[in-house]
Design a protein around this motif. Structure first.
Motif, PDB file in Angstrom:
ATOM      1  N   ILE A  37       0.839  -1.203   0.000  1.00 26.19           N
ATOM      2  CA  ILE A  37       0.000   0.000   0.000  1.00 26.19           C
ATOM      3  C   ILE A  37       0.871   1.248   0.000  1.00 26.19           C
ATOM      4  CG2 ILE A  37      -1.760   1.297   1.259  1.00 26.19           C
ATOM      5  CD1 ILE A  37      -2.799  -1.244  -0.050  1.00 26.19           C
ATOM      6  N   ASP A  38       1.959   1.225   0.770  1.00 25.50           N
ATOM      7  CA  ASP A  38       2.889   2.354   0.745  1.00 25.50           C
ATOM      8  C   ASP A  38       3.519   2.509  -0.632  1.00 25.50           C
ATOM      9  OD1 ASP A  38       3.061   4.118   2.819  1.00 25.50           O
ATOM     10  OD2 ASP A  38       4.406   2.891   4.035  1.00 25.50           O
ATOM     11  N   GLY A  39       3.822   1.373  -1.274  1.00 26.47           N
ATOM     12  CA  GLY A  39       4.368   1.435  -2.628  1.00 26.47           C
ATOM     13  C   GLY A  39       3.391   2.041  -3.612  1.00 26.47           C
ATOM     14  N   LEU A  40       2.104   1.752  -3.435  1.00 25.22           N
ATOM     15  CA  LEU A  40       1.085   2.337  -4.308  1.00 25.22           C
ATOM     16  C   LEU A  40       0.960   3.842  -4.092  1.00 25.22           C
ATOM     17  CD1 LEU A  40      -1.713  -0.398  -4.134  1.00 25.22           C
ATOM     18  CD2 LEU A  40      -0.187   0.097  -6.048  1.00 25.22           C
ATOM     19  N   ARG A  41       1.245   4.304  -2.878  1.00 18.32           N
ATOM     20  CA  ARG A  41       1.263   5.743  -2.637  1.00 18.32           C
ATOM     21  C   ARG A  41       2.330   6.423  -3.495  1.00 18.32           C
ATOM     22  NH1 ARG A  41       0.884   5.864   3.975  1.00 18.32           N
ATOM     23  NH2 ARG A  41      -1.330   6.322   4.154  1.00 18.32           N
ATOM     24  N   ALA A  42       3.432   5.734  -3.698  1.00 18.71           N
ATOM     25  CA  ALA A  42       4.481   6.280  -4.561  1.00 18.71           C
ATOM     26  C   ALA A  42       3.950   6.473  -5.971  1.00 18.71           C
ATOM     27  CB  ALA A  42       5.697   5.353  -4.568  1.00 18.71           C
ATOM     28  N   LEU A  43       3.202   5.487  -6.477  1.00 13.76           N
ATOM     29  CA  LEU A  43       2.599   5.609  -7.804  1.00 13.76           C
ATOM     30  C   LEU A  43       1.641   6.796  -7.843  1.00 13.76           C
ATOM     31  CD1 LEU A  43       1.841   4.623 -10.657  1.00 13.76           C
ATOM     32  CD2 LEU A  43       0.216   3.044  -9.581  1.00 13.76           C
ATOM     33  N   ALA A  44       0.830   6.941  -6.810  1.00 15.22           N
ATOM     34  CA  ALA A  44      -0.149   8.031  -6.766  1.00 15.22           C
ATOM     35  C   ALA A  44       0.530   9.395  -6.798  1.00 15.22           C
ATOM     36  CB  ALA A  44      -1.017   7.895  -5.509  1.00 15.22           C
ATOM     37  N   VAL A  45       1.617   9.543  -6.034  1.00 12.27           N
ATOM     38  CA  VAL A  45       2.263  10.853  -5.966  1.00 12.27           C
ATOM     39  C   VAL A  45       3.003  11.169  -7.268  1.00 12.27           C
ATOM     40  CG1 VAL A  45       4.570  10.335  -5.015  1.00 12.27           C
ATOM     41  CG2 VAL A  45       3.355  12.384  -4.277  1.00 12.27           C
ATOM     42  N   VAL A  46       3.503  10.151  -7.970  1.00  8.72           N
ATOM     43  CA  VAL A  46       4.126  10.376  -9.282  1.00  8.72           C
ATOM     44  C   VAL A  46       3.068  10.840 -10.290  1.00  8.72           C
ATOM     45  CG1 VAL A  46       5.262   9.263 -11.243  1.00  8.72           C
ATOM     46  CG2 VAL A  46       6.072   8.827  -8.927  1.00  8.72           C
ATOM     47  N   LEU A  47       1.889  10.232 -10.252  1.00  6.74           N
ATOM     48  CA  LEU A  47       0.799  10.652 -11.139  1.00  6.74           C
ATOM     49  C   LEU A  47       0.448  12.121 -10.908  1.00  6.74           C
ATOM     50  CD1 LEU A  47      -1.580   7.547 -10.930  1.00  6.74           C
ATOM     51  CD2 LEU A  47      -0.377   8.343 -12.970  1.00  6.74           C
ATOM     52  N   VAL A  48       0.362  12.514  -9.630  1.00  8.32           N
ATOM     53  CA  VAL A  48       0.014  13.893  -9.311  1.00  8.32           C
ATOM     54  C   VAL A  48       1.142  14.848  -9.718  1.00  8.32           C
ATOM     55  CG1 VAL A  48      -0.578  15.495  -7.462  1.00  8.32           C
ATOM     56  CG2 VAL A  48      -1.511  13.188  -7.446  1.00  8.32           C
ATOM     57  N   PHE A  49       2.384  14.433  -9.498  1.00 12.62           N
ATOM     58  CA  PHE A  49       3.520  15.251  -9.934  1.00 12.62           C
ATOM     59  C   PHE A  49       3.455  15.481 -11.439  1.00 12.62           C
ATOM     60  CE2 PHE A  49       7.854  15.767 -11.527  1.00 12.62           C
ATOM     61  CZ  PHE A  49       8.340  16.776 -10.710  1.00 12.62           C
ATOM     62  N   ASN A  50       3.112  14.436 -12.179  1.00 13.70           N
ATOM     63  CA  ASN A  50       3.033  14.545 -13.641  1.00 13.70           C
ATOM     64  C   ASN A  50       2.001  15.567 -14.086  1.00 13.70           C
ATOM     65  OD1 ASN A  50       5.013  12.621 -13.984  1.00 13.70           O
ATOM     66  ND2 ASN A  50       3.609  10.956 -14.472  1.00 13.70           N
TER      67      ASN A  50
END
Length: 376
Positions: A37-50
């Protein structure tokens, strides 16, 4: 004994020792309770950064003349706002579990404030100090209380804090449900969605008006939290992995649709079901992450992604401020310049996030871990 004390004192003033300790803390993943779940947060924050990085690029007209294909890719990456919905879903999952363990709803709300406020205050006040922004005192107070994005005419310091305001609306709704209904999570879910729908009907929020269809992400997350871990473990890991792969493909297609049909989607009732589809597909991915045999759990449980996920809250607040400062510069005439700006900005924000995490987030987790150890 005296020599040992002298050695300890010497180490406290040894810069290289301090630096090694700092790096060890910064790059360690001590909390494994969230796993993938913490790893998926990384994906979420990269999407928002993009969405914010490439949004600036599109506004400046970057890459349009160089290649239509590259410009199209940038447009799709700009549709990463669905990362916020991913955060909402993960929040719904974790908050239901947390509230079930809380002694009272009031205790839960207090802990959430203690958890979230320090980073918000630090980033807001730091930005105002560096930029010497001319923001009225009352507006600063409203920013620090998570409510500024809801009030027309109030100057919002960090434009991404609207999602924190929505988070707090979710917290309050679920706590009101717990007080009125008791410990009946299914009714909590219905109450949260009904409350969001009622707030949308009242047109609360001004520019950041409440969208009930985006609150569905909280509901999907809460539904996943109701599934017993033993049932998740019994799911076929390979099948769940295949479904997650399909979900990832579906999310990319939804980003493509948003990139080129956003006007039509937002003009339709409930955004043509766009956010409902996003929530369901992200829900499938979270289900896969909770099954240890799936490829999603294995990939997103990696130390690097979990570490990045642990920084996601600080990163989320800091990246928006960094991109405001760099907005006029993110207009490279070539793909090479754009990639260079992307990597440089991402790296700088990550390093700043490490500092803010260690200073304003890690103490909270350390105290929580200490209390758990004491109670055990």
């Amino acid at each position: 004994m005296a020599e040992k004390r002298a050695y300890i004192i010497l180490m406290k003033f040894n810069f290289s020792y301090w630096l090694r300790q700092y790096i060890q803390q910064a790059f360690s993943v001590t909390n494994n309770r969230l796993g993938a779940i913490d790893g998926l947060r990384a994906l979420a924050v990269v999407l928002v950064f993009n969405v914010h990085f490439f949004g600036a690029a599109v506004k400046e007209g970057a890459l349009v003349a160089e290649s239509e294909l590259i410009h199209a890719v940038v447009m799709v990456l700009r549709a990463g706002h669905i990362g916020v919905d991913f955060f909402f879903l993960i929040s719904g999952y974790l908050i239901l579990l947390t509230l079930n363990r809380a002694t009272t709803p009031w205790n839960f709300l207090l802990k959430r404030f203690i958890r979230l406020w320090p980073v918000l205050a630090a980033t807001t006040l730091s930005w105002l100090f560096v930029t010497r922004g001319d923001v009225p005192f009352f507006d600063i107070v409203l920013n620090l209380l998570f409510v500024a994005p809801l009030i027309e005419g109030v100057q919002v310091v960090n434009h991404v804090t609207w999602s924190l305001t929505w988070e707090w609306i979710f917290y309050i709704l679920i706590c009101v449900a717990a007080i009125l209904i008791g410990r009946h999570p299914l009714f909590w879910i219905a109450f949260v969605l009904a409350g969001a729908g009622f707030m949308q009907w009242l047109d609360i929020g001004g520019k950041n008006f409440i969208q009930a269809d985006r609150f569905v992400a909280f509901g999907v997350g809460m539904c996943i939290a109701l599934i017993p871990p033993s049932s998740l473990a019994k799911l076929n890991g390979r099948l769940v992995g295949v479904l997650a792969s399909v979900a990832f493909i579906g999310l990319v297609l939804l980003q493509v649709a948003w990139a080129f049909r956003a006007t039509e989607i937002t003009a339709a009732p409930f955004n043509m079901g766009f956010y409902l589809a996003v929530s369901i597909l992200f829900g499938v991915i979270v289900l896969a992450a909770l099954n240890r045999e799936s490829w999603v759990a294995k990939v997103f449980s990696s130390k690097l992604l979990r570490w990045m996920g642990s920084l996601s809250y600080s990163f989320y607040l800091l990246h928006a401020l960094a991109l405001i400062a760099l907005h006029s510069r993110i207009s490279g005439s070539s793909i090479t310049e754009m990639i260079a700006w992307y990597l440089a900005t991402f790296s700088v924000v990550t390093l700043a996030s490490v500092f803010f995490y260690l200073l304003f987030e890690r103490p909270y987790f350390a105290r929580a871990a200490s209390r758990q150890t004491t109670s055990a």
